[in-house]
Design an enzyme around this catalytic site. Structure first.
Site, PDB file in Angstrom:
ATOM      1  N   HIS A   1       0.836  -1.199   0.000  1.00 47.98           N
ATOM      2  CA  HIS A   1       0.000   0.000   0.000  1.00 47.98           C
ATOM      3  C   HIS A   1       0.876   1.257   0.000  1.00 47.98           C
ATOM      4  O   HIS A   1       0.688   2.152  -0.823  1.00 47.98           O
ATOM      5  CB  HIS A   1      -0.919  -0.030   1.236  1.00 47.98           C
ATOM      6  CG  HIS A   1      -1.758   1.194   1.434  1.00 47.98           C
ATOM      7  ND1 HIS A   1      -3.106   1.217   1.178  1.00 47.98           N
ATOM      8  CD2 HIS A   1      -1.435   2.439   1.866  1.00 47.98           C
ATOM      9  CE1 HIS A   1      -3.578   2.434   1.431  1.00 47.98           C
ATOM     10  NE2 HIS A   1      -2.585   3.196   1.869  1.00 47.98           N
ATOM     11  N   GLU A   2       1.825   1.317   0.918  1.00 49.20           N
ATOM     12  CA  GLU A   2       2.641   2.532   1.041  1.00 49.20           C
ATOM     13  C   GLU A   2       3.518   2.739  -0.192  1.00 49.20           C
ATOM     14  O   GLU A   2       3.639   3.859  -0.682  1.00 49.20           O
ATOM     15  CB  GLU A   2       3.497   2.482   2.313  1.00 49.20           C
ATOM     16  CG  GLU A   2       2.689   2.470   3.620  1.00 49.20           C
ATOM     17  CD  GLU A   2       1.697   3.624   3.745  1.00 49.20           C
ATOM     18  OE1 GLU A   2       1.931   4.700   3.163  1.00 49.20           O
ATOM     19  OE2 GLU A   2       0.655   3.430   4.419  1.00 49.20           O
TER      20      GLU A   2
ATOM     21  N   HIS B   1       1.683   4.275  -3.003  1.00 49.72           N
ATOM     22  CA  HIS B   1       1.551   5.740  -2.932  1.00 49.72           C
ATOM     23  C   HIS B   1       2.700   6.401  -3.704  1.00 49.72           C
ATOM     24  O   HIS B   1       2.512   7.415  -4.379  1.00 49.72           O
ATOM     25  CB  HIS B   1       1.576   6.225  -1.475  1.00 49.72           C
ATOM     26  CG  HIS B   1       0.252   6.106  -0.774  1.00 49.72           C
ATOM     27  ND1 HIS B   1      -0.922   6.536  -1.344  1.00 49.72           N
ATOM     28  CD2 HIS B   1      -0.085   5.611   0.449  1.00 49.72           C
ATOM     29  CE1 HIS B   1      -1.937   6.305  -0.513  1.00 49.72           C
ATOM     30  NE2 HIS B   1      -1.448   5.737   0.587  1.00 49.72           N
TER      31      HIS B   1
ATOM     32  N   TYR C   1      -4.174  14.543  -2.767  1.00 42.64           N
ATOM     33  CA  TYR C   1      -4.613  13.801  -1.577  1.00 42.64           C
ATOM     34  C   TYR C   1      -5.743  14.527  -0.856  1.00 42.64           C
ATOM     35  O   TYR C   1      -5.621  14.905   0.314  1.00 42.64           O
ATOM     36  CB  TYR C   1      -3.410  13.582  -0.655  1.00 42.64           C
ATOM     37  CG  TYR C   1      -3.540  12.380   0.241  1.00 42.64           C
ATOM     38  CD1 TYR C   1      -3.615  11.096  -0.290  1.00 42.64           C
ATOM     39  CD2 TYR C   1      -3.570  12.524   1.627  1.00 42.64           C
ATOM     40  CE1 TYR C   1      -3.727   9.995   0.533  1.00 42.64           C
ATOM     41  CE2 TYR C   1      -3.680  11.422   2.460  1.00 42.64           C
ATOM     42  CZ  TYR C   1      -3.767  10.163   1.910  1.00 42.64           C
ATOM     43  OH  TYR C   1      -3.867   9.065   2.721  1.00 42.64           O
TER      44      TYR C   1
ATOM     45  N   GLU D   1      -5.911   6.562  -2.098  1.00 43.01           N
ATOM     46  CA  GLU D   1      -5.979   5.516  -1.065  1.00 43.01           C
ATOM     47  C   GLU D   1      -6.433   4.183  -1.664  1.00 43.01           C
ATOM     48  O   GLU D   1      -5.879   3.122  -1.374  1.00 43.01           O
ATOM     49  CB  GLU D   1      -6.966   5.937   0.032  1.00 43.01           C
ATOM     50  CG  GLU D   1      -6.343   6.750   1.134  1.00 43.01           C
ATOM     51  CD  GLU D   1      -5.168   6.019   1.774  1.00 43.01           C
ATOM     52  OE1 GLU D   1      -5.348   4.851   2.169  1.00 43.01           O
ATOM     53  OE2 GLU D   1      -4.081   6.596   1.870  1.00 43.01           O
TER      54      GLU D   1
ATOM     55  N   ASP E   1     -10.032  14.214   7.657  1.00 45.91           N
ATOM     56  CA  ASP E   1      -9.280  13.248   6.835  1.00 45.91           C
ATOM     57  C   ASP E   1      -9.278  13.684   5.373  1.00 45.91           C
ATOM     58  O   ASP E   1      -9.455  12.868   4.469  1.00 45.91           O
ATOM     59  CB  ASP E   1      -9.855  11.841   7.023  1.00 45.91           C
ATOM     60  CG  ASP E   1      -9.008  10.755   6.370  1.00 45.91           C
ATOM     61  OD1 ASP E   1      -7.775  10.948   6.248  1.00 45.91           O
ATOM     62  OD2 ASP E   1      -9.589   9.734   5.981  1.00 45.91           O
TER      63      ASP E   1
ATOM     64  N   HIS F   1      -9.748   8.177   3.586  1.00 48.25           N
ATOM     65  CA  HIS F   1      -9.716   6.790   4.073  1.00 48.25           C
ATOM     66  C   HIS F   1     -11.117   6.226   4.277  1.00 48.25           C
ATOM     67  O   HIS F   1     -11.275   5.094   4.710  1.00 48.25           O
ATOM     68  CB  HIS F   1      -8.928   6.678   5.380  1.00 48.25           C
ATOM     69  CG  HIS F   1      -7.466   6.930   5.237  1.00 48.25           C
ATOM     70  ND1 HIS F   1      -6.897   8.179   5.378  1.00 48.25           N
ATOM     71  CD2 HIS F   1      -6.437   6.091   4.939  1.00 48.25           C
ATOM     72  CE1 HIS F   1      -5.586   8.110   5.191  1.00 48.25           C
ATOM     73  NE2 HIS F   1      -5.277   6.849   4.920  1.00 48.25           N
TER      74      HIS F   1
END
Lengths: 327, 515
Positions: free
Chosen positions: B351-352, B355, B366, B375, B434, B439
């Site tokens: 996942h990271e 990005h 974002y 995301e 957020d 998210h």
């Protein structure tokens, strides 16, 4: 029908050869998963040993199946002994399974594939258990099978799984037949042929190692032959992984021939027949540097030899390889 | 590549058999070659063999097929084994020799039934020998081979050296083949080839898998490290980017601080201490993510140009997060109740790093819908790689509670996320909100991805569409509707707009209310 006769014969022979000091005996043991099984042991001077003298190789050349104890070390091995032939202590569990499953491997090789032990010439089959501490592996070192206990998280004692024990012994068979170079595609074939043998003996699923892998997680395994993707392994040449790690991905790309074996065995409805073809291909039609393409050709040649090239098996086999992109 | 392979294979075998007929040779002779033109087998009724022994007959068989395999004049053969099978066919395995010395791996099997040659198969290598005499003694070769394994204790069986030719390209390199076996905490069963002229290591392979690291969950795995002056570092130099850009995968230690990073080192390359676990997983999973992007999507690192992948673990204390900082990955250890060390989850790492890929492709901003897509794309690629379930972060989230996760792509509502546009949440574009619920609303495209992947039965293909859409069809402000259009364009480019994949994708978006 023949088995009791052989057993009696072996027992008689043991007595004849060694006087009254050694007797083949049948003990009871508790395995790694806590299951009870009947094991072949030998009585010498009032003590039972994990020595199986009931196989054909014993009558032929005095070879037996022997299980030893590394006692969590890495060099010295000790005999396993038991006073009452009921092998039920915790430390004996790994030994019971290693001994019992090695017997099943010998029987399958001899009865179904006509091969007398891994070398085809009745070599004794020796196993050492409790190797090192928390050791998460099992391996064939060229002369014996060596089992770790696992760390309890990733693995419990690895010889508690029939498919794993069968897999490792089959590496010994490979050493004495095609002798695959353990790198790249021939290395992946070595892994795959060993998995196929594992799944033929431990035939109630298509997973490898599920009985001993991650005791806290139910349902998972080291590999899946029906769905290699489930464990990150490719199941088609489109997904072939080019890497330098793991000797060129021998435990990864094995997913492709594994899926071919699964396709074939399920389409003909017999793991035994599929394994017979895989074995003949290994023995008679492949060399040490065989590629996946060679494996297709070799299994087809073996299938033609056994069942004819106009048989349904032959067609199914060709389809099984084509479906994974091996042409 | 495979399609090309079929065509070439069929064509070459047809050409070969047609040629054989024209030449008036055995009429059912069939030569099978691969795409490189290499002959794998010659089969058919190839004639009678002369000779009393199986070896003599096999050698006479070589004479009959030497044109097919293009066997060089200085290539000789000797029998390695011979076996008569259940049907009366004899299979004799021959090993090539040059100057009487065996050529490793160059073997042919002669198949014959009572003197009738039925076929020859195997792997003949046409090579030129680099030397005909060894300068090195076998004892020196054994020393070099043992030294190359790094093991200094007692061997479990004496090392033996055999003089062979080792094939390297079209050269036969005169080498000693040395078997080195030892029992240790990390046992070895090596086959090492030592150049018999200059003593260099030509090839070394260990048949025993060595588990060299222990991860966050206590599992063992093989990691790639680099030795420098007798100490091992978490530096993976086995990737394509090392060969072509000189870059590697490096894992460092924040040592519970937030600024300085330190090297991880280990003396025996067995990374099993507790403090190393988070590093082992960060390093191992970064390698897996690199491999997936490179091998399955053709992308060389996150920037597509072989950028080094840096990870830092043990960031701050009890830190319940992981993030892509713009130049590297940063992982907290978690507080032990909400999270354990976050690098312990393959999907979190994937996942990271995704990005970082997004930053270098669509550059989705974002906030609001583009942020939720950012995301979601990371979750989707995570589920492609960590493909055993549809949960995100389950391996490290709430160690005390089993079965839960950070998010679920199959059932976003189970973790409090919307799964349809009619549940879309309009949240403020602030940190507290957020950034417009990136998210939260990611649940909607997440469910679309799940719908699509399960409908076509392939996460890998769905991931390919998602990645291609991000790379070629999305911009920094693409919204959900734009994502639908972009993925459809990518699916059309990859599989055609009349494909079932295309239809499944349109349905996947429609069923979450995105048109």
């Amino acid at each position: 029908m023949k088995k009791p006769l052989l057993l009696t014969l072996a027992a008689t022979l043991a007595v004849t050869l060694l006087g009254s000091t050694a007797h083949a005996a049948t003990g009871t043991g508790t395995g790694v998963l806590g299951d009870t099984k009947s094991i072949n042991t030998t009585l010498k001077s009032g003590t039972y040993y994990l020595e199986d003298q009931t196989k054909y190789m014993y009558t032929q050349k005095g070879s037996s199946i022997n299980t030893y104890n590394y006692r969590n070390g890495i060099s010295a091995q000790y005999f396993w002994t038991d006073a009452d032939n009921v092998w039920n202590t915790t430390t004996q569990r790994a030994a019971v399974d290693a001994h019992y499953y090695t017997g099943l491997v010998y029987d399958y090789l001899y009865n179904k594939l006509g091969r007398n032990s891994y070398d085809g010439n009745g070599a004794p089959m020796n196993v050492g258990v409790h190797y090192s501490t928390n050791y998460n592996n099992i391996f064939w070192n060229g002369s014996q099978l060596i089992c770790g206990d696992g760390d309890g998280v990733t693995f419990r004692p690895l010889c508690g799984a029939l498919d794993i024990v069968a897999h490792e012994w089959f590496h010994a068979v490979i050493d004495y037949t095609a002798g695959f170079v353990y790198n790249g595609q021939s290395g992946a074939l070595s892994e795959s042929w060993a998995d196929a043998f594992g799944a033929t003996l431990d035939n109630n699923d298509w997973l490898i190692g599920e009985d001993v892998y991650t005791p806290a997680t139910a349902g998972d395994a080291v590999r899946s032959m029906s769905n290699p993707n489930a464990y990150g392994d490719p199941d088609h040449m489109d997904e072939y992984v080019t890497t330098t790690a793991d000797n060129g991905g021998v435990h990864t790309n094995s997913g492709i021939p594994n899926k071919a074996f699964y396709n074939f065995a399920t389409s003909i409805g017999s793991r035994d027949i599929a394994m017979k073809i895989w074995y003949i291909a290994l023995r008679d039609y492949m060399t040490s540097t065989a590629t996946f393409h060679d494996a297709r050709l070799a299994t087809l040649a073996a299938c033609a030899q056994l069942y004819g090239s106009s048989s349904t098996y032959y067609t199914r086999l060709a389809e099984a390889w084509t479906a994974v992109g091996v042409l | 590549m495979n399609k090309k392979f079929v065509a070439t294979l069929v064509l070459s075998s047809l050409v070969a058999s047609a040629f054989a007929i024209n030449a008036g040779a055995a009429s059912d002779k069939q030569t099978l070659k691969d795409e490189t033109g290499k002959v794998h087998s010659v089969d058919g009724k190839l004639g009678k063999l002369n000779g009393k022994t199986a070896e003599e007959r096999a050698l006479s068989a070589i004479e009959k097929v030497k044109g097919d395999f293009k066997i060089k004049a200085d290539s000789k053969f000797k029998s390695k084994s011979s076996h008569k099978d259940e049907n009366g066919t004899t299979h004799t395995k021959l090993n090539q020799t040059i100057n009487g010395i065996p050529v490793f791996g160059s073997e042919l099997i002669v198949h014959e039934a009572n003197g009738d040659l039925q076929g020859v198969s195997g792997d003949y290598k046409a090579l030129t020998a680099n030397a005909d005499k060894a300068s090195l003694t076998d004892a020196a070769a054994i020393d070099a081979a043992v030294a190359s394994t790094g093991f200094t204790g007692e061997l479990s069986s004496p090392a033996q050296a055999e003089l062979v030719y080792f094939p390297q390209g079209d050269q036969a390199v005169l080498s000693y083949k040395v078997n080195v076996s030892y029992l240790a905490d990390i046992p070895g069963r090596w086959t090492v080839f030592v150049n018999a002229v200059d003593g260099s290591i030509v090839s070394a392979t260990n048949k025993i898998e060595s588990a060299t690291g222990v991860g966050v969950l206590g599992d063992s795995k093989t990691i790639n490290t680099t030795a420098k002056s007798g100490t091992y570092y978490l530096e993976d130099r086995t990737k394509y980017m090392t060969t072509y850009q000189g870059n590697s995968i490096n894992t460092y230690n924040f040592n519970y601080g937030t600024s300085s990073q330190y090297y991880f080192t280990d003396a025996d390359n067995y990374w099993n201490s507790t403090v190393q676990r988070a590093a082992v997983d960060a390093h191992y999973y970064a390698g897996k993510v690199y491999d997936y992007y490179k091998n399955s999507l053709g992308r060389n690192s996150y920037n597509g140009a072989g950028a080094a992948i840096i990870s830092g673990v043990h960031y701050s204390s009890n830190y319940n997060n992981a993030f892509w900082e713009g130049t590297q990955m940063v992982y907290g250890d978690g507080d032990g109740s909400t999270f354990r060390a976050l690098s312990g989850a393959y999907d979190v790492v994937a996942h990271e790093l995704t990005h970082a890929v997004t930053e270098h492709t669509s550059g989705l901003i974002y906030e609001n819908q583009s942020g939720a897509l950012n995301e979601s794309w990371s979750d989707a690629m995570a589920a492609v790689m960590d493909s055993a379930d549809w949960q995100i972060g389950e391996d490290v989230y709430t160690p005390g509670i089993s079965g839960d996760a950070l998010r679920s792509m199959s059932d976003p509502a189970s973790e409090g996320q919307p799964a349809h546009m009619n549940q879309y949440q309009n949240l403020p574009n602030t940190e507290a909100g957020d950034w417009g619920g990136v998210h939260t609303n990611s649940g909607i495209p997440n469910k679309a991805f799940y719908n699509f992947a399960t409908a076509i039965g392939s996460r890998a293909n769905a991931g390919k569409v998602w990645y291609t859409a991000s790379r070629d069809y999305m911009t920094s402000t693409t919204n959900f509707s734009g994502a639908r259009a972009a993925t459809l364009k990518a699916a059309a480019a990859l599989y055609g707009s009349t494909s079932s994949t295309y239809t499944a994708l349109a349905n996947a978006w429609s069923s979450v209310g995105v048109y």
